[in-house]
Design an enzyme around this catalytic site. Structure first.
Site, PDB file in Angstrom:
ATOM      1  N   LYS A  22       0.878  -1.598   0.137  1.00 51.07           N
ATOM      2  CA  LYS A  22      -0.181  -0.101   0.071  1.00 51.07           C
ATOM      3  C   LYS A  22       1.107   1.390  -0.106  1.00 51.07           C
ATOM      4  O   LYS A  22       0.778   2.477  -0.696  1.00 51.07           O
ATOM      5  CB  LYS A  22      -1.016  -0.181   1.315  1.00 51.07           C
ATOM      6  CG  LYS A  22      -1.815   1.343   1.550  1.00 51.07           C
ATOM      7  CD  LYS A  22      -2.163   1.260   2.638  1.00 51.07           C
ATOM      8  CE  LYS A  22      -1.481   1.282   4.257  1.00 51.07           C
ATOM      9  NZ  LYS A  22      -1.138   3.108   4.179  1.00 51.07           N
ATOM     10  N   ASN A  23       2.052   1.259   0.855  1.00 49.00           N
ATOM     11  CA  ASN A  23       2.814   2.112   1.129  1.00 49.00           C
ATOM     12  C   ASN A  23       3.629   2.878  -0.310  1.00 49.00           C
ATOM     13  O   ASN A  23       3.981   3.914  -0.100  1.00 49.00           O
ATOM     14  CB  ASN A  23       3.593   2.333   2.574  1.00 49.00           C
ATOM     15  CG  ASN A  23       2.913   2.451   3.519  1.00 49.00           C
ATOM     16  OD1 ASN A  23       1.901   3.505   3.660  1.00 49.00           O
ATOM     17  ND2 ASN A  23       3.495   2.901   4.795  1.00 49.00           N
ATOM     18  N   CYS A 120      -3.940  12.640  13.962  1.00 44.84           N
ATOM     19  CA  CYS A 120      -4.324  11.327  13.779  1.00 44.84           C
ATOM     20  C   CYS A 120      -4.391  10.453  14.743  1.00 44.84           C
ATOM     21  O   CYS A 120      -3.527  10.812  15.576  1.00 44.84           O
ATOM     22  CB  CYS A 120      -3.219  11.019  12.269  1.00 44.84           C
ATOM     23  SG  CYS A 120      -2.287   9.544  12.518  1.00 44.84           S
ATOM     24  N   ARG A 125       1.617  14.150  13.133  1.00 45.35           N
ATOM     25  CA  ARG A 125       2.153  13.585  12.027  1.00 45.35           C
ATOM     26  C   ARG A 125       2.061  15.268  11.448  1.00 45.35           C
ATOM     27  O   ARG A 125       1.083  15.081  10.540  1.00 45.35           O
ATOM     28  CB  ARG A 125       1.039  12.580  12.168  1.00 45.35           C
ATOM     29  CG  ARG A 125       1.363  11.495  12.184  1.00 45.35           C
ATOM     30  CD  ARG A 125       0.669  10.520  11.587  1.00 45.35           C
ATOM     31  NE  ARG A 125       0.967   9.726  10.087  1.00 45.35           N
ATOM     32  CZ  ARG A 125       0.655   8.226   9.450  1.00 45.35           C
ATOM     33  NH1 ARG A 125      -0.195   8.747  10.117  1.00 45.35           N
ATOM     34  NH2 ARG A 125       1.634   8.217   8.664  1.00 45.35           N
ATOM     35  N   ASP A 308       6.261   1.291  11.935  1.00 40.03           N
ATOM     36  CA  ASP A 308       4.347  -0.052  11.604  1.00 40.03           C
ATOM     37  C   ASP A 308       4.480  -1.689  11.663  1.00 40.03           C
ATOM     38  O   ASP A 308       3.613  -2.285  11.744  1.00 40.03           O
ATOM     39  CB  ASP A 308       4.578   0.100   9.990  1.00 40.03           C
ATOM     40  CG  ASP A 308       4.304   1.516   9.465  1.00 40.03           C
ATOM     41  OD1 ASP A 308       3.465   2.681  10.389  1.00 40.03           O
ATOM     42  OD2 ASP A 308       3.928   1.315   8.013  1.00 40.03           O
ATOM     43  N   ARG A 400      -8.126  -0.081   5.588  1.00 38.04           N
ATOM     44  CA  ARG A 400      -7.041   0.652   4.927  1.00 38.04           C
ATOM     45  C   ARG A 400      -6.116   0.123   4.231  1.00 38.04           C
ATOM     46  O   ARG A 400      -5.926   0.661   3.102  1.00 38.04           O
ATOM     47  CB  ARG A 400      -7.334   1.416   5.639  1.00 38.04           C
ATOM     48  CG  ARG A 400      -8.001   2.298   6.438  1.00 38.04           C
ATOM     49  CD  ARG A 400      -7.653   3.994   6.775  1.00 38.04           C
ATOM     50  NE  ARG A 400      -6.564   4.123   6.487  1.00 38.04           N
ATOM     51  CZ  ARG A 400      -4.815   4.494   6.690  1.00 38.04           C
ATOM     52  NH1 ARG A 400      -4.974   4.601   8.900  1.00 38.04           N
ATOM     53  NH2 ARG A 400      -4.199   4.864   6.498  1.00 38.04           N
TER      54      ARG A 400
HETATM   55  C1  UD1 Z   1       4.584   7.305   6.588  1.00 37.19           C
HETATM   56  C2  UD1 Z   1       4.306   5.769   6.364  1.00 37.19           C
HETATM   57  C3  UD1 Z   1       3.524   5.242   7.501  1.00 37.19           C
HETATM   58  C4  UD1 Z   1       4.903   4.692   8.560  1.00 37.19           C
HETATM   59  C5  UD1 Z   1       5.712   6.050   8.531  1.00 37.19           C
HETATM   60  C6  UD1 Z   1       7.152   6.150   9.597  1.00 37.19           C
HETATM   61  C7  UD1 Z   1       2.584   5.978   3.532  1.00 37.19           C
HETATM   62  C8  UD1 Z   1       1.724   6.362   2.984  1.00 37.19           C
HETATM   63  N1  UD1 Z   1       2.460   6.126   5.791  1.00 37.19           N
HETATM   64  O1  UD1 Z   1       4.174   7.658   7.022  1.00 37.19           O
HETATM   65  O2  UD1 Z   1       3.350   3.820   7.385  1.00 37.19           O
HETATM   66  O3  UD1 Z   1       4.188   4.482  10.160  1.00 37.19           O
HETATM   67  O4  UD1 Z   1       5.780   6.437   7.451  1.00 37.19           O
HETATM   68  O5  UD1 Z   1       8.028   4.562   8.967  1.00 37.19           O
HETATM   69  O6  UD1 Z   1       3.849   5.560   3.842  1.00 37.19           O
HETATM   70  N2  UD1 Z   1       7.322  14.730  10.389  1.00 37.19           N
HETATM   71  C9  UD1 Z   1       7.282  15.757  10.995  1.00 37.19           C
HETATM   72  N3  UD1 Z   1       6.709  17.095   9.746  1.00 37.19           N
HETATM   73  C10 UD1 Z   1       6.764  16.402   8.186  1.00 37.19           C
HETATM   74  C11 UD1 Z   1       7.018  15.263   8.120  1.00 37.19           C
HETATM   75  C12 UD1 Z   1       7.273  14.700   9.048  1.00 37.19           C
HETATM   76  O7  UD1 Z   1       7.730  16.205  12.029  1.00 37.19           O
HETATM   77  O8  UD1 Z   1       6.784  17.642   7.577  1.00 37.19           O
HETATM   78  C13 UD1 Z   1       7.525  13.996  11.304  1.00 37.19           C
HETATM   79  C14 UD1 Z   1       6.426  12.964  11.570  1.00 37.19           C
HETATM   80  O9  UD1 Z   1       5.613  13.412  12.850  1.00 37.19           O
HETATM   81  C15 UD1 Z   1       7.095  11.629  12.324  1.00 37.19           C
HETATM   82  C16 UD1 Z   1       8.534  11.511  11.891  1.00 37.19           C
HETATM   83  O10 UD1 Z   1       8.582  12.997  11.104  1.00 37.19           O
HETATM   84  O11 UD1 Z   1       7.435  11.452  13.600  1.00 37.19           O
HETATM   85  C17 UD1 Z   1       8.702   9.963  10.821  1.00 37.19           C
HETATM   86  O12 UD1 Z   1       7.281  10.448   9.780  1.00 37.19           O
HETATM   87  P1  UD1 Z   1       6.670   9.989   8.476  1.00 37.19           P
HETATM   88  O13 UD1 Z   1       7.842   9.450   8.158  1.00 37.19           O
HETATM   89  O14 UD1 Z   1       6.884  11.328   7.372  1.00 37.19           O
HETATM   90  O15 UD1 Z   1       5.130   9.006   8.276  1.00 37.19           O
HETATM   91  P2  UD1 Z   1       4.607   9.507   6.935  1.00 37.19           P
HETATM   92  O16 UD1 Z   1       5.475   9.265   5.231  1.00 37.19           O
HETATM   93  O17 UD1 Z   1       3.707   9.770   7.394  1.00 37.19           O
END
Ligand code: UD1
Length: 429
Positions: A22-23, A120, A125, A308, A400
């Site tokens: 999915k990701n 969330c 996030r 995850d 999901r």
């Molecule tokens: C993706 C995955 C999710 C997985 C996560 C971490 C998808 C669709 N989802 O989520 O399943 O759990 O990676 O492996 O691929 N952060 C910030 N600012 C930002 C972006 C992120 O502070 O602009 C922080 C987040 O709050 C979190 C950390 O960075 O603490 C990692 O998040 P991130 O890798 O961005 O997660 P997702 O990409 O949303």
């Protein structure tokens, strides 16, 4: 409201097949925005987030065909005209990954309006780092009425150093960079296989990318991208969930159609727990005759132990002899499953971002509530080994990201049935 009814106690035996990731599929579908040609993606999982992304792209003017069959799960996407480059709140609120369209929309149309994702269950996030990166590439960003608007006549290459490693952030900016003017260098990038999968598709579309899968990615912008056909990687989190299902039930399970190379951190922890995992090509045979041993995990970015898989691993170590320590370092509120596991008889104490699990405890069935995607998976695993019949409420969370998990688990001996409507077809019971 859909529910799962699970009677625990059966060892899982036989072979179970892993679906596409999915990701990986979500960013790859967003990448189709970058060209007016057709993009064909194979091995698409039949899960609700993919349906949401189809709706999102269609609402912008894309033509999206999504077909699921015995042999092939595929989608064909053609973004010949994007008449409405808006990701509406009604869609974004159900799937945070909708922010993945931000980069490709600005790159292709010069304008993107994306509803700000709300909070969330697993934490705040934010997407502040996506915004910072786009600004460095010359986009003007404003926020109004809950929407974020990004404008740029043309994006230009930039030097971006990620303050924090972000998976979808890396993917979003990679899609912005491929058609930007000049070179983009991104440092401290996410190295997840899903980033590499996206880069493989973008390269097939004509992008010039070096270093995907390493901390530093270099992109030389091109004027135009063209259509391509791409096969999505197997889902490493679904595979990992099935490995734990085999281990926790004391089964003998072949987890087929997976990519063992993406599962290194989990496989070494399973071994420490006394679970035998034998790799043979794209199949992993998992065996456990009980006698699980405690092990500690600490979630990290890839290639570390994936956040995850944290909830599922915690379910496993409730059945291991001794004390296990689980540290969650990626998200600040990812212990939603703990209270429910405790209600099933687990002995878990939470101290900030650390959970201490004392095993082995006999779990007993209970009515429990699913709170997010991976927390739900951990409750399914606990219920598979609990005494009696558990009822899991709000299983739409699991739909999901897991393709017909109850059918797959039933085919290897689990006693699991759904009350309500199966995503994609009517339930048998
Ligand atoms: C993706 C995955 C999710 C997985 C996560 C971490 C998808 C669709 N989802 O989520 O399943 O759990 O990676 O492996 O691929 N952060 C910030 N600012 C930002 C972006 C992120 O502070 O602009 C922080 C987040 O709050 C979190 C950390 O960075 O603490 C990692 O998040 P991130 O890798 O961005 O997660 P997702 O990409 O949303």
């Amino acid at each position: 409201m859909d529910k799962f009814v699970i009677r625990g106690g059966n060892p899982l035996l036989g072979s179970i097949r892993v679906s596409g990731a999915k990701n990986s599929a979500l960013p790859c579908m967003a990448a189709a925005i970058l060209t007016e040609d057709e993009v064909i993606l194979e091995n698409i999982p039949q899960v609700r987030d993919i349906e949401t992304e189809r709706k999102l792209l269609t609402s912008m003017g894309a033509e999206v065909e999504l077909g699921y069959g015995r042999a092939q799960h595929r989608t064909s996407i053609r973004c010949a005209v994007l008449s409405d480059p808006v990701a509406k709140y009604e869609i974004v609120k159900t799937m945070r990954a909708s922010s993945l369209v931000l980069g490709p929309l600005v790159a292709r149309t010069g304008l993107a309006r994306v509803a700000m994702p709300g909070g969330c269950a697993i934490g705040g996030r934010p997407i502040d780092l996506h915004i910072k990166g786009l600004e460095a590439m010359g986009a003007r960003i404003t926020q109004e009425h809950g929407y974020l608007e990004a404008r740029a006549d043309h994006l230009r290459g930039a030097h971006i150093v990620w303050e924090k490693i972000s998976v979808t952030g890396t993917e979003d900016l990679l899609m912005a960079a491929v058609m930007a003017e000049g070179e983009t260098v991104m440092e401290n990038c996410a190295r997840e296989p899903e980033v590499t999968d996206l880069a493989t598709l973008l390269t097939a579309m004509g992008a010039k990318i070096e270093g995907a899968g390493t901390p530093t990615i270099r992109v030389r912008g091109v004027e135009k991208l063209h259509g391509a056909r791409h096969r999505i990687n197997p889902d490493r989190i679904e595979a990992g969930t099935f490995l734990i299902a085999g281990a926790i039930t004391g089964g003998d399970l072949n987890v087929a159609n997976c990519e063992p190379a993406h599962l290194g951190a989990l496989l070494s922890k399973l071994e420490l727990c006394g679970v035998r995992c034998d790799v043979n090509g794209d199949t992993i045979r998992v065996r456990s005759e009980g006698g699980l041993r405690a092990a500690d995990i600490s979630t990290e970015e890839y290639p570390g132990f994936p956040t995850d898989m944290q909830a599922q691993f915690m379910a496993l170590v409730t059945q291991a002899e001794g004390t296990s320590v689980v540290a969650e370092n990626i998200f600040e509120n990812r212990f939603m499953h703990v209270q429910e596991l405790i209600r099933m008889g687990a002995n878990i104490r939470v101290d900030g971002r650390t959970a201490i699990i004392q095993g082995k405890t006999q779990l007993s069935s209970a009515a429990v509530m699913c709170s997010d995607l991976r927390a739900s998976a951990s409750l399914v695993l606990a219920a598979l080994v609990a005494e009696g019949e558990s009822i899991l409420d709000r299983v739409y969370h699991i739909d999901r990201g897991y393709e017909r998990i109850e059918e797959k688990l039933r085919s290897v001996g689990a006693q699991i049935r759904r009350l309500g409507e199966v995503f994609g077809k009517r339930a048998a019971s």
